[in-house]
Design an enzyme around this catalytic site. Structure first.
Site, PDB file in Angstrom:
ATOM      1  N   LYS A  48       0.844  -1.210   0.000  1.00  0.00           N
ATOM      2  CA  LYS A  48       0.000   0.000   0.000  1.00  0.00           C
ATOM      3  C   LYS A  48       0.875   1.254   0.000  1.00  0.00           C
ATOM      4  O   LYS A  48       2.070   1.186   0.295  1.00  0.00           O
ATOM      5  CB  LYS A  48      -0.959  -0.010   1.184  1.00  0.00           C
ATOM      6  CG  LYS A  48      -0.354  -0.345   2.508  1.00  0.00           C
ATOM      7  CD  LYS A  48      -1.433  -0.349   3.574  1.00  0.00           C
ATOM      8  CE  LYS A  48      -0.824  -0.287   4.946  1.00  0.00           C
ATOM      9  NZ  LYS A  48      -0.749  -1.524   5.648  1.00  0.00           N
TER      10      LYS A  48
ATOM     11  N   THR B 190       4.862 -13.035  -7.762  1.00  0.00           N
ATOM     12  CA  THR B 190       3.460 -12.927  -7.351  1.00  0.00           C
ATOM     13  C   THR B 190       2.832 -14.308  -7.394  1.00  0.00           C
ATOM     14  O   THR B 190       3.011 -15.039  -8.372  1.00  0.00           O
ATOM     15  CB  THR B 190       2.617 -11.979  -8.232  1.00  0.00           C
ATOM     16  OG1 THR B 190       1.228 -12.233  -7.979  1.00  0.00           O
ATOM     17  CG2 THR B 190       2.852 -12.159  -9.719  1.00  0.00           C
TER      18      THR B 190
ATOM     19  N   ASP C  81      -0.066 -14.771  -7.921  1.00  0.00           N
ATOM     20  CA  ASP C  81      -1.126 -14.715  -8.938  1.00  0.00           C
ATOM     21  C   ASP C  81      -0.615 -15.146 -10.325  1.00  0.00           C
ATOM     22  O   ASP C  81      -1.411 -15.509 -11.187  1.00  0.00           O
ATOM     23  CB  ASP C  81      -1.696 -13.295  -9.034  1.00  0.00           C
ATOM     24  CG  ASP C  81      -2.258 -12.802  -7.711  1.00  0.00           C
ATOM     25  OD1 ASP C  81      -2.483 -13.641  -6.813  1.00  0.00           O
ATOM     26  OD2 ASP C  81      -2.455 -11.583  -7.572  1.00  0.00           O
TER      27      ASP C  81
ATOM     28  N   MET D 191      -6.682 -17.663  -3.685  1.00  0.00           N
ATOM     29  CA  MET D 191      -6.355 -16.295  -4.083  1.00  0.00           C
ATOM     30  C   MET D 191      -6.127 -16.180  -5.592  1.00  0.00           C
ATOM     31  O   MET D 191      -6.048 -17.184  -6.297  1.00  0.00           O
ATOM     32  CB  MET D 191      -5.118 -15.816  -3.331  1.00  0.00           C
ATOM     33  CG  MET D 191      -5.401 -15.345  -1.932  1.00  0.00           C
ATOM     34  SD  MET D 191      -3.906 -14.646  -1.200  1.00  0.00           S
ATOM     35  CE  MET D 191      -4.619 -13.831   0.231  1.00  0.00           C
ATOM     36  N   GLY D 192      -5.932 -14.978  -6.018  1.00  0.00           N
ATOM     37  CA  GLY D 192      -5.672 -14.676  -7.425  1.00  0.00           C
ATOM     38  C   GLY D 192      -6.383 -13.398  -7.761  1.00  0.00           C
ATOM     39  O   GLY D 192      -7.550 -13.430  -8.141  1.00  0.00           O
TER      40      GLY D 192
ATOM     41  N   VAL E 271      -2.379 -18.366   3.764  1.00  0.00           N
ATOM     42  CA  VAL E 271      -1.629 -19.624   3.880  1.00  0.00           C
ATOM     43  C   VAL E 271      -0.888 -19.898   2.564  1.00  0.00           C
ATOM     44  O   VAL E 271       0.191 -20.482   2.547  1.00  0.00           O
ATOM     45  CB  VAL E 271      -2.607 -20.785   4.197  1.00  0.00           C
ATOM     46  CG1 VAL E 271      -1.923 -22.132   4.130  1.00  0.00           C
ATOM     47  CG2 VAL E 271      -3.242 -20.577   5.561  1.00  0.00           C
TER      48      VAL E 271
HETATM   49  O1  F6P Z   1      -1.506 -10.213  -5.283  1.00  0.00           O
HETATM   50  C1  F6P Z   1      -1.257 -11.177  -4.327  1.00  0.00           C
HETATM   51  C2  F6P Z   1      -2.444 -11.368  -3.423  1.00  0.00           C
HETATM   52  O2  F6P Z   1      -2.142 -12.404  -2.517  1.00  0.00           O
HETATM   53  C3  F6P Z   1      -3.761 -11.649  -4.131  1.00  0.00           C
HETATM   54  O3  F6P Z   1      -3.852 -12.983  -4.576  1.00  0.00           O
HETATM   55  C4  F6P Z   1      -4.741 -11.251  -3.062  1.00  0.00           C
HETATM   56  O4  F6P Z   1      -5.977 -10.876  -3.636  1.00  0.00           O
HETATM   57  C5  F6P Z   1      -4.078 -10.092  -2.389  1.00  0.00           C
HETATM   58  O5  F6P Z   1      -2.699 -10.197  -2.663  1.00  0.00           O
HETATM   59  C6  F6P Z   1      -4.287 -10.010  -0.909  1.00  0.00           C
HETATM   60  O6  F6P Z   1      -3.719  -8.835  -0.435  1.00  0.00           O
HETATM   61  P1  F6P Z   1      -3.480  -8.549   1.110  1.00  0.00           P
HETATM   62  O7  F6P Z   1      -2.227  -9.284   1.527  1.00  0.00           O
HETATM   63  O8  F6P Z   1      -3.310  -7.083   1.181  1.00  0.00           O
HETATM   64  O9  F6P Z   1      -4.670  -9.065   1.867  1.00  0.00           O
END
Ligand code: F6P
Length: 368
Positions: free
Chosen positions: A80, A141, A143, A185-186, A286
């Site tokens: 952020k 990443t 993702d 996630m993704g 996780v």
């Molecule tokens: O981009 C990586 C990621 O883990 C995504 O898969 C997920 O939507 C996001 O970051 C979660 O972000 P945070 O760690 O801020 O909750």
């Protein structure tokens, strides 16, 4: 100490398994091969906003032995605070990019290695262009959505974790004759869901890239039952689109929004449509923590060494990448531009369909 270059390294964006393996490789290559000095910048660009700049010199002895296997990042990171629109305490946004650029200058860096996803690399590149910094990028990443590289650091471990979750859910699903929904996630791309779903023997995989219907999911579950199986496994990507349109999101106390919650929604819809008993697991972070698997350690090591070699050759504004069994490098701008969502006509979607997995509409072929 060094009669050569002084290079900086930072990790930016969400963490993942394998970041420490990259740091280790960079330090080894830079110090041992080239006799340079490596400066680790703490907490991504945030470390460069503070005065004095938060940093420490990294030596091979600091990164040897243990950190190859460690999850997270020893440098810390942030996902952020875009420096070009930095959120201030009064709610306003401020361009703090010049502070970061001057932070880099204070450190006297000849070059900077930024380890990040598409968002972080875009910000770092803009900073590099405005500040005349020599930047090399390393893709990371879970993702796996950065273009021009087959794989990013952290992805393989995340897939392994999600696959293991399915391995653990299957016996309990069978014992209780349940439909188990696993939310993975993704952010915007369904790579983890698709890969883990196939590897983990899922019956349904829902992705952001392919429209799906409740009826399609319910039909697949009915077919499974008709064939005498008492359980089913459903994998859903957090960014899959809801039946009525839109995405499931959660808002945190600081106002940040993230994907999340679609699993519970789908579990409810499946129970309603089929009468099946459903349970939902949200895998969450996780997938990001924990020790990197062997492939992530290999990719991270190759990326780290190649990034330092690029600096030695004076080749900047490039991102290291994996292609065809080897490490290559590509322009950072091109990698960001070529965002890599799931290829809806690609091998893995075809494989899933060939296995009778419901991956959304248009299914085209009858299954079961
Ligand atoms: O981009 C990586 C990621 O883990 C995504 O898969 C997920 O939507 C996001 O970051 C979660 O972000 P945070 O760690 O801020 O909750």
């Amino acid at each position: 100490m060094s009669n050569g270059k002084r290079i900086g390294i930072l990790t930016s964006g969400g963490d993942c398994a394998g970041l420490n393996a990259v740091i280790r490789a960079v330090v080894h290559r830079a110090v041992t091969t080239y006799n340079w000095q490596v400066v680790g910048i703490e907490e991504g660009t945030h470390g460069l906003l503070d005065r004095p700049v938060r940093h420490r010199v990294l030596l091979p002895a600091d990164v040897d032995g243990t950190i190859l296997r460690q999850g997270g990042t020893v440098l810390g990171t942030t996902n952020k605070g875009d420096p070009f629109a930095y959120p201030m305490p009064d709610g306003s946004k401020k361009d703090r990019s010049q502070e970061i650029i001057s932070g880099c200058r204070e450190l006297g860096l000849d070059a900077l290695i930024g380890i990040g996803g598409d968002g972080s690399l875009a910000i770092l590149r803009r900073l590099a262009q405005e500040g005349g910094l020599n930047l090399v990028g390393i893709p990371k990443t879970i993702d796996n959505d950065l273009g021009l590289t087959e794989v990013s650091v952290g992805y393989d471990t995340a897939v392994a974790v999600a696959t293991e979750a399915l391995d653990r859910l299957q016996p309990t699903a069978a014992s209780h004759a349940r439909v188990m929904v696993l939310e993975v996630m993704g952010r915007d791309a369904g790579h983890i869901a698709l890969a883990a779903g196939i590897a983990g023997g899922a019956d349904v995989i829902l992705l952001p890239e392919i429209p799906w219907t409740v009826e399609g999911v319910a039909n697949r579950i009915r077919q499974i039952r008709a064939h005498g199986r008492n359980f089913a496994l459903v994998v859903v990507s957090e960014a899959a689109t809801l039946p009525g349109g839109g995405k499931a999101r959660q808002e945190f106390s600081d106002g940040q929004k993230r994907y999340g919650g679609i699993g519970g929604y789908i579990g409810h819809l499946i129970a309603e449509a089929t009468g099946a008993e459903t349970r939902v697991t949200v895998l969450g972070h996780v997938q990001r923590g924990g020790s990197p698997n062997p492939r992530d350690r290999l990719i991270a090591s190759a990326f780290g060494v190649h990034a330092v070699d690029l600096i030695a050759q004076g080749r900047y504004d490039r991102m290291v990448a994996w292609s065809n069994r080897k490490v290559i490098d590509v322009p950072i701008a091109d990698a960001i531009k070529a965002y890599a969502a799931v290829d809806v006509d690609g091998t893995l979607v075809r494989t899933a369909r060939g296995l009778g997995i419901y991956v959304g509409e248009p299914m085209g072929e009858p299954v079961g």
